[in-house]
Design a protein around this motif. Structure first.
Motif, PDB file in Angstrom:
ATOM      1  N   THR A 202      54.077  13.875  33.717  1.00  6.81           N
ATOM      2  CA  THR A 202      53.274  14.047  34.921  1.00  6.81           C
ATOM      3  C   THR A 202      51.975  14.766  34.595  1.00  6.81           C
ATOM      4  O   THR A 202      50.897  14.353  35.014  1.00  6.81           O
ATOM      5  CB  THR A 202      54.054  14.883  35.958  1.00  6.81           C
TER       6      THR A 202
ATOM      7  N   GLN B 153      43.932  11.367  35.023  1.00  6.35           N
ATOM      8  CA  GLN B 153      43.394  10.934  36.309  1.00  6.35           C
ATOM      9  C   GLN B 153      42.178  11.781  36.680  1.00  6.35           C
ATOM     10  O   GLN B 153      41.112  11.271  36.998  1.00  6.35           O
ATOM     11  CB  GLN B 153      44.469  11.124  37.374  1.00  6.35           C
TER      12      GLN B 153
ATOM     13  N   ILE C  48      57.054   1.850  35.826  1.00  6.99           N
ATOM     14  CA  ILE C  48      56.159   1.603  36.961  1.00  6.99           C
ATOM     15  C   ILE C  48      54.910   2.467  36.910  1.00  6.99           C
ATOM     16  O   ILE C  48      54.039   2.367  37.753  1.00  6.99           O
ATOM     17  CB  ILE C  48      56.859   1.817  38.315  1.00  6.99           C
TER      18      ILE C  48
ATOM     19  N   GLN D  40      51.245   3.523  35.640  1.00  2.64           N
ATOM     20  CA  GLN D  40      50.087   2.745  35.219  1.00  2.64           C
ATOM     21  C   GLN D  40      49.268   3.558  34.245  1.00  2.64           C
ATOM     22  O   GLN D  40      48.661   4.530  34.667  1.00  2.64           O
ATOM     23  CB  GLN D  40      49.219   2.367  36.432  1.00  2.64           C
TER      24      GLN D  40
ATOM     25  N   ALA E  79      70.771  -1.018  40.622  1.00  4.91           N
ATOM     26  CA  ALA E  79      69.321  -1.209  40.574  1.00  4.91           C
ATOM     27  C   ALA E  79      68.932  -2.683  40.507  1.00  4.91           C
ATOM     28  O   ALA E  79      67.991  -3.113  41.177  1.00  4.91           O
ATOM     29  CB  ALA E  79      68.745  -0.445  39.386  1.00  4.91           C
TER      30      ALA E  79
ATOM     31  N   LYS F 181      65.347   6.723  45.117  1.00  7.79           N
ATOM     32  CA  LYS F 181      65.680   5.697  44.130  1.00  7.79           C
ATOM     33  C   LYS F 181      64.909   4.407  44.345  1.00  7.79           C
ATOM     34  O   LYS F 181      64.621   3.677  43.414  1.00  7.79           O
ATOM     35  CB  LYS F 181      67.177   5.344  44.260  1.00  7.79           C
TER      36      LYS F 181
ATOM     37  N   THR G  34      61.971   3.894  45.276  1.00  4.25           N
ATOM     38  CA  THR G  34      60.567   3.910  44.870  1.00  4.25           C
ATOM     39  C   THR G  34      60.343   2.978  43.687  1.00  4.25           C
ATOM     40  O   THR G  34      59.501   2.085  43.722  1.00  4.25           O
ATOM     41  CB  THR G  34      60.162   5.334  44.434  1.00  4.25           C
ATOM     42  N   THR G  35      61.117   3.217  42.647  1.00  2.65           N
ATOM     43  CA  THR G  35      60.972   2.418  41.444  1.00  2.65           C
ATOM     44  C   THR G  35      61.126   0.944  41.761  1.00  2.65           C
ATOM     45  O   THR G  35      60.330   0.112  41.329  1.00  2.65           O
ATOM     46  CB  THR G  35      62.055   2.818  40.416  1.00  2.65           C
TER      47      THR G  35
ATOM     48  N   TYR H 165      58.026  -0.529  43.563  1.00  5.27           N
ATOM     49  CA  TYR H 165      56.866  -0.648  42.660  1.00  5.27           C
ATOM     50  C   TYR H 165      57.080  -1.776  41.655  1.00  5.27           C
ATOM     51  O   TYR H 165      56.170  -2.540  41.352  1.00  5.27           O
ATOM     52  CB  TYR H 165      56.617   0.674  41.920  1.00  5.27           C
ATOM     53  N   GLN H 166      58.302  -1.862  41.155  1.00  2.00           N
ATOM     54  CA  GLN H 166      58.572  -2.908  40.163  1.00  2.00           C
ATOM     55  C   GLN H 166      58.427  -4.289  40.769  1.00  2.00           C
ATOM     56  O   GLN H 166      57.847  -5.189  40.169  1.00  2.00           O
ATOM     57  CB  GLN H 166      59.988  -2.743  39.599  1.00  2.00           C
TER      58      GLN H 166
ATOM     59  N   GLN I 215      54.869  -5.137  41.271  1.00  2.00           N
ATOM     60  CA  GLN I 215      54.266  -5.467  39.993  1.00  2.00           C
ATOM     61  C   GLN I 215      54.578  -6.908  39.620  1.00  2.00           C
ATOM     62  O   GLN I 215      53.696  -7.689  39.299  1.00  2.00           O
ATOM     63  CB  GLN I 215      54.856  -4.545  38.930  1.00  2.00           C
TER      64      GLN I 215
ATOM     65  N   ILE J 145      56.393  13.071  40.566  1.00  2.00           N
ATOM     66  CA  ILE J 145      55.506  12.057  40.030  1.00  2.00           C
ATOM     67  C   ILE J 145      54.840  11.207  41.097  1.00  2.00           C
ATOM     68  O   ILE J 145      54.093  10.292  40.784  1.00  2.00           O
ATOM     69  CB  ILE J 145      56.243  11.122  39.067  1.00  2.00           C
TER      70      ILE J 145
ATOM     71  N   ILE K 116      51.212  10.645  40.488  1.00  2.00           N
ATOM     72  CA  ILE K 116      50.643   9.914  39.348  1.00  2.00           C
ATOM     73  C   ILE K 116      50.953   8.431  39.400  1.00  2.00           C
ATOM     74  O   ILE K 116      50.531   7.672  38.537  1.00  2.00           O
ATOM     75  CB  ILE K 116      51.119  10.489  37.998  1.00  2.00           C
ATOM     76  N   LEU K 117      51.699   8.011  40.387  1.00  2.00           N
ATOM     77  CA  LEU K 117      51.924   6.579  40.520  1.00  2.00           C
ATOM     78  C   LEU K 117      50.614   5.921  40.930  1.00  2.00           C
ATOM     79  O   LEU K 117      49.719   6.561  41.474  1.00  2.00           O
ATOM     80  CB  LEU K 117      53.005   6.321  41.562  1.00  2.00           C
ATOM     81  N   GLN K 118      50.510   4.638  40.656  1.00  2.00           N
ATOM     82  CA  GLN K 118      49.331   3.877  41.059  1.00  2.00           C
ATOM     83  C   GLN K 118      49.750   2.795  42.031  1.00  2.00           C
ATOM     84  O   GLN K 118      50.390   1.850  41.619  1.00  2.00           O
ATOM     85  CB  GLN K 118      48.661   3.227  39.838  1.00  2.00           C
TER      86      GLN K 118
END
Lengths: 338, 338
Positions: free
Chosen positions: A254, A261, A284, A286, B225, B251, B253-254, B257-258, B261, B281, B284-286
């Motif tokens: 992180t 960033q 996931i 980036q 998953a 859980k 979230t991943t 996002y996946q 993507q 985190i 920091i995700l996009q």
DNA sequence: ATGAAAGCGCTAACAG
DNA sequence: CTGTTAGCGCTTTCAT
């Protein structure tokens, strides 16, 4: 608590205490008929043996302690599952203790184990732990200790680790092959054996590629998130800023992403990153995160199995046996591979 | 284990067992001088009282159990810290038990507590748990239970929760205000009270905005998953695919996002997302993740404090007291705000 | 101020 | 095959 005890069962069945006790433990001395009667009433009355009485008597608790720095870390949370998987079938209870990376906390916890609360201990030491006497003292009291991951190298206890030096070597070599020339290493402790090993792997890789090991590129991020952020930020603001980073611990993921960033640094263009991590979300991010994935489940499981074996007196004669389970470098976007 | 016990101390000091015992517990009946002698020798010999003997005698263990679905979830791992913070100063030990989202596991664990192993229980039920009898049975045996987060609503036990319905309402309203018109809700259980509450908040928000509640937009992601991935993928491949998602659990979230993507869906352009999550985190995700951040630490702490109070017989007369600590909607990139 | 003794619930050695 | 008995280590009346 409750009053259904062996005495009550015995009275009701007009049997002696010991007959009931033996029947419940399925002793060969007891007739099938009696066993049946006893079991039936025990079930009907919902008899549950008092854990303390048996432990006091038998001087074993069927509890094993897992002592960890923290649980908000995927390595440890997965390792716990491995431990549970190994000991549940053997009837052991897993008790998790958290040191919060404090030596004093760790020492206090281990001290308490001298009371016989647990039959054995699985230990991954805190970041602060440099001394060994608290563990030695416990071992002197004949409480078996098995280390996993964060070991105290000098103690003669079984250890389950991963190939820290080799993994860091691989990670560093990988970054070199991706064109990095100024690679930084982020540790969390100068004392932790695994951190030193990882650092050693990093240094060796540089040396093997005729590159100098620069102290300026070796950071210890031992503080809180904000301070770590500052440290890494400073690192990446340097004129000759690193073009590659090996981060020795999941938490720092992180931090590095956040700094990049904020500084508008592009990964993997400006900086490439490999992180020791078992994070599911590596994919996931980036860019997606190149990781050294540790065999968390297996390490927990293996350590727990060793401990159970010791407890069941299929003793390991070699007290300082050492099992190494290799980690895996999983290459993803953050090190420049699409 | 070890052989320094009260008897040994007494013998050495030429005192009786009871005198030593009382001295160690600082009884007013014992002279200061004697206390001093006893304490000195106890320290020198490193005397540690046998936990089982005291527990057997005193019918209390100073252990409290924390029963959780899993630990690889930031809500729970943070909550544990809150619990520890509350009970450590009171001298209680925290024992963590994992149900792995299984009712049977949960029932087996609670059953075991009838042995007197723990003085009280902090419980957050599994996804599968619909029955209440296993908990009721424990409470009948006078083992105090305090629920936190995932409660069994119908039981007369103290509960510490967050404002699930309101939070989901806020999240949904937020998405609506961002222009979403086809909003999906992802749960993990049809039975879990908090999931139902969250869903209710979601529905209410739609209704209040004159939008229909579409069954096709309500998913239960209760499996592994890979299957969740398939489910969400199907959802987002629909002709009239959702333009907004409220995910009830970290859980997912991943997963989301996946899927985005893989389907090349752009967040927040094509889909906007709000997730119940305490993940560090998120930032920091996009894009960075808009979250409903639960007061994990406070909830754990509060629940633990209530339990301690009960154990110390400052009894809560109202058995079914209910504390609500609000969550916070933290707006970030995934819901379209820069 | 100190001590003797009972007992928490269970197990196991020893008798019958 | 079943029962008697002696503790495991500690706390707690109840004497003294």
């Amino acid at each position: 608590m409750k009053n259904v005890n062996i005495r009550a069962l015995a009275r009701e069945l007009k049997l002696s205490l010991s007959t009931v006790s033996k029947a419940l433990r399925d002793s060969y001395e007891i007739s099938a008929a009696t066993k049946e009667r006893v079991r039936a009433l025990a079930a009907e009355w919902n008899y549950i043996p008092n854990a303390y009485a048996s432990s006091l008597r038998g001087r074993k608790s069927k509890n094993i302690a897992v002592v960890l720095p923290e649980v908000a870390d995927s390595f440890f949370s997965i390792a716990i599952n491995g431990i549970e998987a190994a000991v549940k079938p053997k009837g052991y209870h897993v008790i998790i203790y958290l040191t919060h990376e404090s030596y004093d906390g760790e020492a206090a916890i281990l001290k308490d184990f001298q009371s016989g609360r647990v039959d054995g201990v699985l230990l991954s030491v805190s970041r602060e732990t440099t001394r060994t006497d608290h563990v030695q003292e416990l071992m002197d009291k004949e409480v078996p200790v098995v280390f996993f991951d964060r070991v105290l190298e000098t103690l003669a206890a079984p250890k389950v680790v991963t190939d820290d030096a080799e993994s860091a070597y691989k990670a560093t070599t990988h970054l070199l092959s991706q064109g990095c020339r100024e690679i930084a290493y982020l540790g969390i402790s100068e004392d932790l054996y695994i951190c030193r090993q990882r650092m050693e792997g990093y240094r060796q890789a540089l040396r093997d590629h005729q590159l100098p090991v620069q102290p300026r590129n070796i950071l210890t991020c031992a503080a809180d998130a904000t301070r770590n952020f500052q440290l890494v930020k400073k690192l990446l603001q340097r004129a000759n800023r690193p073009d590659g980073i090996v981060a020795s611990v999941e938490k720092l993921t992180t931090t590095v992403y956040q700094v990049c960033q904020q500084l508008q640094l592009h990964m993997p263009g400006d900086v490439k990153l490999v992180c020791f991590s078992n994070l599911e979300i590596a994919t996931i991010l980036q860019p997606s995160l190149t990781t050294i994935t540790q065999p968390a489940f297996e390490m927990g499981k293996t350590a727990a199995e060793m401990l159970v074996k010791i407890l069941e007196k299929k003793v390991l004669t070699e007290k300082d046996i050492r099992v190494v389970i290799p980690s895996e470098l999983v290459v993803r976007g953050s090190s420049g591979v699409k």
